[in-house]
Design a protein around this motif. Sequence first.
Motif, PDB file in Angstrom:
ATOM      1  N   MET A 211       0.854  -1.158  -0.088  1.00 24.50           N
ATOM      2  CA  MET A 211      -0.031  -0.036   0.055  1.00 24.50           C
ATOM      3  C   MET A 211       0.612   1.269   0.135  1.00 24.50           C
ATOM      4  O   MET A 211       1.706   1.328   0.683  1.00 24.50           O
ATOM      5  CB  MET A 211      -0.850   0.066   1.264  1.00 24.50           C
ATOM      6  N   THR A 212       0.819   2.125  -0.942  1.00 20.29           N
ATOM      7  CA  THR A 212       1.442   3.539  -0.906  1.00 20.29           C
ATOM      8  C   THR A 212       0.655   4.487   0.089  1.00 20.29           C
ATOM      9  O   THR A 212      -0.432   4.312   0.210  1.00 20.29           O
ATOM     10  CB  THR A 212       1.485   3.920  -2.279  1.00 20.29           C
ATOM     11  N   GLY A 213       1.813   5.248   0.446  1.00 20.91           N
ATOM     12  CA  GLY A 213       1.139   6.101   1.395  1.00 20.91           C
ATOM     13  C   GLY A 213       0.665   7.629   0.737  1.00 20.91           C
ATOM     14  O   GLY A 213       0.420   7.515  -0.718  1.00 20.91           O
ATOM     15  N   GLN A 214       0.522   8.455   1.662  1.00 25.90           N
ATOM     16  CA  GLN A 214      -0.184   9.824   0.896  1.00 25.90           C
ATOM     17  C   GLN A 214       0.850  10.620   0.504  1.00 25.90           C
ATOM     18  O   GLN A 214       2.181  10.665   0.882  1.00 25.90           O
ATOM     19  CB  GLN A 214      -0.976  10.568   1.964  1.00 25.90           C
ATOM     20  N   ARG A 215       0.705  11.505  -0.612  1.00 31.64           N
ATOM     21  CA  ARG A 215       1.415  12.435  -1.158  1.00 31.64           C
ATOM     22  C   ARG A 215       1.270  13.754  -0.374  1.00 31.64           C
ATOM     23  O   ARG A 215      -0.011  14.388  -0.812  1.00 31.64           O
ATOM     24  CB  ARG A 215       1.327  12.673  -2.667  1.00 31.64           C
ATOM     25  N   VAL A 216       1.899  14.322   0.316  1.00 30.63           N
ATOM     26  CA  VAL A 216       1.781  15.751   1.317  1.00 30.63           C
ATOM     27  C   VAL A 216       2.588  16.500   0.689  1.00 30.63           C
ATOM     28  O   VAL A 216       3.608  16.319   0.639  1.00 30.63           O
ATOM     29  CB  VAL A 216       2.138  15.159   2.723  1.00 30.63           C
ATOM     30  N   GLY A 217       2.121  17.660   0.438  1.00 33.41           N
ATOM     31  CA  GLY A 217       2.882  18.882   0.260  1.00 33.41           C
ATOM     32  C   GLY A 217       2.974  19.852   1.279  1.00 33.41           C
ATOM     33  O   GLY A 217       2.316  19.937   2.367  1.00 33.41           O
ATOM     34  N   TYR A 218       4.146  20.478   1.441  1.00 33.69           N
ATOM     35  CA  TYR A 218       4.654  21.505   2.442  1.00 33.69           C
ATOM     36  C   TYR A 218       4.956  22.906   1.383  1.00 33.69           C
ATOM     37  O   TYR A 218       5.931  22.925   0.758  1.00 33.69           O
ATOM     38  CB  TYR A 218       5.855  21.045   3.294  1.00 33.69           C
ATOM     39  N   VAL A 219       4.340  23.928   1.883  1.00 35.91           N
ATOM     40  CA  VAL A 219       4.530  25.142   1.020  1.00 35.91           C
ATOM     41  C   VAL A 219       5.142  26.209   2.259  1.00 35.91           C
ATOM     42  O   VAL A 219       4.062  26.360   3.100  1.00 35.91           O
ATOM     43  CB  VAL A 219       3.151  25.448   0.323  1.00 35.91           C
ATOM     44  N   ARG A 220       5.877  27.047   2.046  1.00 34.00           N
ATOM     45  CA  ARG A 220       6.053  28.091   2.787  1.00 34.00           C
ATOM     46  C   ARG A 220       6.326  29.338   2.072  1.00 34.00           C
ATOM     47  O   ARG A 220       7.223  29.345   0.960  1.00 34.00           O
ATOM     48  CB  ARG A 220       7.211  27.826   3.707  1.00 34.00           C
ATOM     49  N   VAL A 221       5.633  30.528   2.381  1.00 32.80           N
ATOM     50  CA  VAL A 221       6.018  31.850   1.834  1.00 32.80           C
ATOM     51  C   VAL A 221       6.288  32.663   3.115  1.00 32.80           C
ATOM     52  O   VAL A 221       5.875  32.432   4.064  1.00 32.80           O
ATOM     53  CB  VAL A 221       4.845  32.405   0.993  1.00 32.80           C
ATOM     54  N   SER A 222       7.272  33.864   2.853  1.00 38.12           N
ATOM     55  CA  SER A 222       7.674  34.397   4.001  1.00 38.12           C
ATOM     56  C   SER A 222       6.642  35.366   4.503  1.00 38.12           C
ATOM     57  O   SER A 222       6.625  36.116   5.666  1.00 38.12           O
ATOM     58  CB  SER A 222       8.839  35.161   3.552  1.00 38.12           C
ATOM     59  N   THR A 223       5.779  36.050   3.653  1.00 34.38           N
ATOM     60  CA  THR A 223       4.921  36.895   3.825  1.00 34.38           C
ATOM     61  C   THR A 223       3.519  36.689   3.347  1.00 34.38           C
ATOM     62  O   THR A 223       3.159  35.660   2.471  1.00 34.38           O
ATOM     63  CB  THR A 223       5.096  38.253   3.314  1.00 34.38           C
ATOM     64  N   THR A 224       2.214  37.124   4.054  1.00 34.14           N
ATOM     65  CA  THR A 224       1.005  36.978   3.776  1.00 34.14           C
ATOM     66  C   THR A 224       0.591  37.360   2.446  1.00 34.14           C
ATOM     67  O   THR A 224      -0.432  36.972   1.792  1.00 34.14           O
ATOM     68  CB  THR A 224       0.119  37.410   4.785  1.00 34.14           C
ATOM     69  N   GLU A 225       1.333  38.366   1.879  1.00 34.44           N
ATOM     70  CA  GLU A 225       1.185  39.069   0.432  1.00 34.44           C
ATOM     71  C   GLU A 225       1.533  38.150  -0.497  1.00 34.44           C
ATOM     72  O   GLU A 225       1.212  38.089  -1.605  1.00 34.44           O
ATOM     73  CB  GLU A 225       1.650  40.282   0.287  1.00 34.44           C
ATOM     74  N   GLN A 226       2.451  37.211  -0.262  1.00 32.72           N
ATOM     75  CA  GLN A 226       3.252  36.387  -1.478  1.00 32.72           C
ATOM     76  C   GLN A 226       2.179  35.218  -1.846  1.00 32.72           C
ATOM     77  O   GLN A 226       1.428  34.651  -0.976  1.00 32.72           O
ATOM     78  CB  GLN A 226       4.374  35.765  -0.711  1.00 32.72           C
ATOM     79  N   ASN A 227       2.065  34.829  -2.942  1.00 37.67           N
ATOM     80  CA  ASN A 227       1.179  33.851  -3.472  1.00 37.67           C
ATOM     81  C   ASN A 227       2.120  32.446  -3.569  1.00 37.67           C
ATOM     82  O   ASN A 227       3.036  32.282  -4.144  1.00 37.67           O
ATOM     83  CB  ASN A 227       0.939  34.062  -4.997  1.00 37.67           C
ATOM     84  N   GLU A 228       1.376  31.464  -2.588  1.00 37.89           N
ATOM     85  CA  GLU A 228       2.165  30.094  -2.506  1.00 37.89           C
ATOM     86  C   GLU A 228       1.836  29.215  -3.651  1.00 37.89           C
ATOM     87  O   GLU A 228       2.121  28.152  -3.873  1.00 37.89           O
ATOM     88  CB  GLU A 228       1.886  29.544  -1.253  1.00 37.89           C
ATOM     89  N   VAL A 229       0.848  29.617  -4.343  1.00 40.60           N
ATOM     90  CA  VAL A 229      -0.021  28.682  -5.545  1.00 40.60           C
ATOM     91  C   VAL A 229       1.418  28.132  -6.418  1.00 40.60           C
ATOM     92  O   VAL A 229       1.074  26.705  -6.428  1.00 40.60           O
ATOM     93  CB  VAL A 229      -0.975  29.067  -6.301  1.00 40.60           C
ATOM     94  N   ARG A 230       2.134  28.668  -7.066  1.00 39.48           N
ATOM     95  CA  ARG A 230       3.030  28.263  -7.934  1.00 39.48           C
ATOM     96  C   ARG A 230       4.187  27.285  -7.381  1.00 39.48           C
ATOM     97  O   ARG A 230       4.450  26.465  -8.100  1.00 39.48           O
ATOM     98  CB  ARG A 230       3.946  29.473  -8.398  1.00 39.48           C
ATOM     99  N   GLN A 231       4.108  26.865  -6.116  1.00 34.61           N
ATOM    100  CA  GLN A 231       5.245  26.205  -5.526  1.00 34.61           C
ATOM    101  C   GLN A 231       5.040  24.684  -5.847  1.00 34.61           C
ATOM    102  O   GLN A 231       6.077  23.915  -6.199  1.00 34.61           O
ATOM    103  CB  GLN A 231       5.315  26.259  -4.056  1.00 34.61           C
ATOM    104  N   LEU A 232       3.866  24.110  -5.676  1.00 30.17           N
ATOM    105  CA  LEU A 232       3.697  22.696  -5.933  1.00 30.17           C
ATOM    106  C   LEU A 232       2.522  22.711  -6.953  1.00 30.17           C
ATOM    107  O   LEU A 232       1.896  21.475  -6.922  1.00 30.17           O
ATOM    108  CB  LEU A 232       3.485  21.953  -4.693  1.00 30.17           C
ATOM    109  N   ASP A 233       2.512  23.632  -7.943  1.00 23.51           N
ATOM    110  CA  ASP A 233       1.671  23.638  -9.057  1.00 23.51           C
ATOM    111  C   ASP A 233       1.743  22.435  -9.901  1.00 23.51           C
ATOM    112  O   ASP A 233       3.113  22.353 -10.401  1.00 23.51           O
ATOM    113  CB  ASP A 233       1.762  25.041  -9.892  1.00 23.51           C
ATOM    114  N   GLY A 234       0.994  21.777 -10.367  1.00 24.45           N
ATOM    115  CA  GLY A 234       0.886  20.364 -11.108  1.00 24.45           C
ATOM    116  C   GLY A 234       1.375  19.198 -10.312  1.00 24.45           C
ATOM    117  O   GLY A 234       1.523  18.131 -11.075  1.00 24.45           O
ATOM    118  N   VAL A 235       1.551  19.218  -9.100  1.00 25.86           N
ATOM    119  CA  VAL A 235       2.190  17.858  -8.313  1.00 25.86           C
ATOM    120  C   VAL A 235       0.670  17.544  -7.753  1.00 25.86           C
ATOM    121  O   VAL A 235       0.169  18.214  -6.963  1.00 25.86           O
ATOM    122  CB  VAL A 235       3.153  18.329  -7.352  1.00 25.86           C
ATOM    123  N   GLY A 236       0.180  16.363  -7.877  1.00 24.93           N
ATOM    124  CA  GLY A 236      -0.745  15.890  -7.369  1.00 24.93           C
ATOM    125  C   GLY A 236      -0.675  15.600  -5.882  1.00 24.93           C
ATOM    126  O   GLY A 236       0.233  14.759  -5.793  1.00 24.93           O
TER     127      GLY A 236
END
Length: 194
Positions: free
Chosen positions: A1-26
């Motif tokens: 059985m394979t485990g889950q695919r979990v993403g960790y994203v960090r941006v330095s400020t609340t204004e920064q957009n985090e979407v691009r970091q793991l875009d396209g990764v299921g």
Amino acid sequence: MTGQRVGYVRVSTTEQNEVRQLDGVGLDKVFTDKASGRTRDRPKLDEMIAYVRRGDTVFVHSLDRLARNVTDLQGIIAELNAKGVRVEVTTQGLVFTGDDNPMTKLLLQMLGAVAEFELATIRERQAEGIAKAKAAGKYRGRKAALTAEQAAEIARRHAGGAGEGITALATEFGVSRQTVYRYLSQTETTAPPG
């Protein structure tokens, strides 16, 4: 059985957009911190480490998203690997499993050192910019998180008969708990002796 695919994203400020970091990764689940990487104290990072289980894979955009110094970086990856969790760094094509070869360990140390150097360079440039702005009379510093009236309101409500909690006040005023504590300690030190 394979485990889950979990993403960790960090941006330095609340204004920064985090979407691009793991875009396209299921991914099955994503944890996002909006905080500096210079400290290990990040709530979503801790939550992600507690969440993952043996067989899971943690995906991160780049090593500097996990940490900005070698010690923290090695510690986080070692902690995840000790739980039987793989760490994949998407932009650098690195995979850490815990039974890594000497070349992978060397790359981790080198890239961690680069991230640490980048942070030091950013701080140095920031300090130089502030010094120039001060010399030119253009530096005003960071805008206060709360107005004097808001700070007084928080102090009054916290000290009042009901003694409202720090978390509730922080949420209501849209600031962190640390900010509320800081304003309360400033209020206590500036209050006239009773």
